[in-house]
Design an enzyme around this catalytic site. Sequence first.
Site, PDB file in Angstrom:
ATOM      1  N   LYS A   1       0.815  -1.221   0.000  1.00 14.45           N
ATOM      2  CA  LYS A   1       0.000   0.000   0.000  1.00 14.45           C
ATOM      3  C   LYS A   1       0.845   1.267   0.000  1.00 14.45           C
ATOM      4  O   LYS A   1       0.424   2.293  -0.534  1.00 14.45           O
ATOM      5  CB  LYS A   1      -0.970  -0.007   1.187  1.00 14.45           C
ATOM      6  CG  LYS A   1      -2.123  -0.985   1.000  1.00 14.45           C
ATOM      7  CD  LYS A   1      -3.373  -0.549   1.738  1.00 14.45           C
ATOM      8  CE  LYS A   1      -4.590  -1.305   1.237  1.00 14.45           C
ATOM      9  NZ  LYS A   1      -5.805  -1.019   1.965  1.00 14.45           N
TER      10      LYS A   1
ATOM     11  N   LYS B   1      -7.688  -9.084  -7.818  1.00 17.30           N
ATOM     12  CA  LYS B   1      -8.965  -9.366  -7.136  1.00 17.30           C
ATOM     13  C   LYS B   1      -9.957  -8.233  -7.395  1.00 17.30           C
ATOM     14  O   LYS B   1      -9.564  -7.086  -7.631  1.00 17.30           O
ATOM     15  CB  LYS B   1      -8.744  -9.573  -5.644  1.00 17.30           C
ATOM     16  CG  LYS B   1      -8.396  -8.337  -4.859  1.00 17.30           C
ATOM     17  CD  LYS B   1      -8.559  -8.593  -3.363  1.00 17.30           C
ATOM     18  CE  LYS B   1      -8.502  -7.264  -2.623  1.00 17.30           C
ATOM     19  NZ  LYS B   1      -8.999  -7.282  -1.287  1.00 17.30           N
TER      20      LYS B   1
ATOM     21  N   LYS C   1     -13.080  -2.794  -4.029  1.00 16.79           N
ATOM     22  CA  LYS C   1     -13.964  -1.629  -3.859  1.00 16.79           C
ATOM     23  C   LYS C   1     -13.361  -0.360  -4.426  1.00 16.79           C
ATOM     24  O   LYS C   1     -14.036   0.430  -5.049  1.00 16.79           O
ATOM     25  CB  LYS C   1     -14.168  -1.367  -2.358  1.00 16.79           C
ATOM     26  CG  LYS C   1     -15.247  -2.146  -1.694  1.00 16.79           C
ATOM     27  CD  LYS C   1     -15.510  -1.530  -0.327  1.00 16.79           C
ATOM     28  CE  LYS C   1     -15.196  -2.500   0.787  1.00 16.79           C
ATOM     29  NZ  LYS C   1     -13.830  -2.541   1.224  1.00 16.79           N
TER      30      LYS C   1
HETATM   31  N1  AQP Z   1     -12.243  -9.978  -4.395  1.00 16.37           N
HETATM   32  C1  AQP Z   1     -12.479 -10.496  -3.211  1.00 16.37           C
HETATM   33  N2  AQP Z   1     -12.780 -11.800  -3.095  1.00 16.37           N
HETATM   34  C2  AQP Z   1     -13.055 -12.341  -1.885  1.00 16.37           C
HETATM   35  N3  AQP Z   1     -13.072 -11.638  -0.729  1.00 16.37           N
HETATM   36  C3  AQP Z   1     -12.789 -10.326  -0.795  1.00 16.37           C
HETATM   37  N4  AQP Z   1     -12.735  -9.355   0.154  1.00 16.37           N
HETATM   38  C4  AQP Z   1     -12.399  -8.188  -0.443  1.00 16.37           C
HETATM   39  N5  AQP Z   1     -12.248  -8.361  -1.763  1.00 16.37           N
HETATM   40  C5  AQP Z   1     -12.478  -9.678  -2.021  1.00 16.37           C
HETATM   41  C6  AQP Z   1     -13.006  -9.562   1.568  1.00 16.37           C
HETATM   42  O1  AQP Z   1     -13.956  -8.575   1.993  1.00 16.37           O
HETATM   43  C7  AQP Z   1     -13.730  -8.269   3.364  1.00 16.37           C
HETATM   44  C8  AQP Z   1     -13.788  -6.794   3.609  1.00 16.37           C
HETATM   45  O2  AQP Z   1     -12.774  -6.178   2.920  1.00 16.37           O
HETATM   46  P1  AQP Z   1     -12.084  -4.828   3.395  1.00 16.37           P
HETATM   47  O3  AQP Z   1     -12.946  -3.711   3.086  1.00 16.37           O
HETATM   48  O4  AQP Z   1     -11.658  -4.891   4.801  1.00 16.37           O
HETATM   49  O5  AQP Z   1     -10.756  -4.712   2.582  1.00 16.37           O
HETATM   50  P2  AQP Z   1     -10.219  -5.285   1.297  1.00 16.37           P
HETATM   51  O6  AQP Z   1      -9.852  -6.721   1.432  1.00 16.37           O
HETATM   52  O7  AQP Z   1      -9.105  -4.390   0.966  1.00 16.37           O
HETATM   53  O8  AQP Z   1     -11.466  -5.142   0.294  1.00 16.37           O
HETATM   54  P3  AQP Z   1     -11.571  -4.403  -1.082  1.00 16.37           P
HETATM   55  O9  AQP Z   1     -12.964  -4.538  -1.539  1.00 16.37           O
HETATM   56  O10 AQP Z   1     -10.518  -4.835  -2.023  1.00 16.37           O
HETATM   57  O11 AQP Z   1     -11.353  -2.908  -0.678  1.00 16.37           O
HETATM   58  P4  AQP Z   1     -10.198  -1.904  -1.039  1.00 16.37           P
HETATM   59  O12 AQP Z   1     -10.382  -1.634  -2.479  1.00 16.37           O
HETATM   60  O13 AQP Z   1     -10.486  -0.713  -0.171  1.00 16.37           O
HETATM   61  O14 AQP Z   1      -8.878  -2.540  -0.741  1.00 16.37           O
HETATM   62  C9  AQP Z   1     -12.399  -8.900   3.757  1.00 16.37           C
HETATM   63  O15 AQP Z   1     -12.649 -10.053   4.536  1.00 16.37           O
HETATM   64  C10 AQP Z   1     -11.770  -9.276   2.437  1.00 16.37           C
HETATM   65  O16 AQP Z   1     -10.939 -10.427   2.544  1.00 16.37           O
END
Ligand code: AQP
Length: 322
Positions: free
Chosen positions: A111, A191, A194
Amino acid sequence: MKTVFSGIQPSGSVHLGNILGALVNWRRMQEKYKCYYCIVDLHSLTTFPDKDLLEKDKIDTIKSLIAVGIDPNESIIYFQSNLHHHAELSWILSNFCQIGELQRMTQYKDKSESFGTHAGLFTYPVLMAADILIHKADEVPVGDDQTQHLELTRDIAMRFNQKYEDIFPIPARNSTKTGARVMSLRHPESKMSKSSDDVAGTIYITDDDKEIIKKIKTSVTDSESKISFNKEEKPGLSNLIEILASITGKSIKETVKEVSGMQYGDFKMYVAENLITFMSPIRDKYLSLTDKKILEISDEGRDKATITADKTLLEVKNCLGI
Ligand code: AQP
């Protein structure tokens, strides 16, 4: 009843990856555990979100949890910044963590390439330890990308318990089957996420039926015509197979057997139809929730979460003599 803690960042619209990878499991866990589900807005500050967007994303994230079936009468849903206890415990716990340990965190390395090497990003795992320990969670459902942070939380808790009093349970990784890691429909090597701007590769909770069909139809596959599951050679197709298996509750083997005779075009349409069946009740529920209702839910969650957090923080302060 054992306690579970998990968090989600309000960093954009909730998508199919969050739903299949985390939220469906969160819903299941509320039958067996006392669950704390926290919208970790303090964590999201590490990536400098826009103020208005953050306010909206916070509300929309709780809407998404409830739309997937997380029941605010059973689980405690709240905003992290509504409890001063997280930040306060984080400062205390930072004394039980070595700089070298934080330097080894792979998420920091990843990050900081995008957001710089600021101290918030660096000490993020200590705040995560405080999130988990403030409610004395026994189990934490985390994906592979977070196991390093959970290990650090366990070490911090053990060090505190050894130096002062044995007050923290050592949190374990929840071993309930985690859902599939959902990949981008356009860039299946990354992956679904968001905060990325890969709109065409992401199925959002708000996408209507037409958008779902369009995104699945235009998803990247390969130039062959035979359906098989092979993540290295056919990442796009394998991603669609995994999505289909997750939403229908079937195994990959059963799913491949079911669709093996189809042409790619027919297969994509079949995935889209199943996805619409899975997503439309979630979307309808999401759209029916008002911001006012969500604020009521988060206020109730804050009050319930404050009870355990007050107790833990007092205990910690008594141990320390402050
Ligand atoms: N693509 C994915 N497939 C399976 N699980 C996923 N998670 C996120 N993306 C996927 C799971 O969602 C939960 C919450 O996520 P988070 O908001 O704490 O952070 P993250 O993993 O960083 O999710 P994002 O959507 O990718 O957000 P950003 O873009 O902000 O980094 C977690 O349990 C995660 O494993």
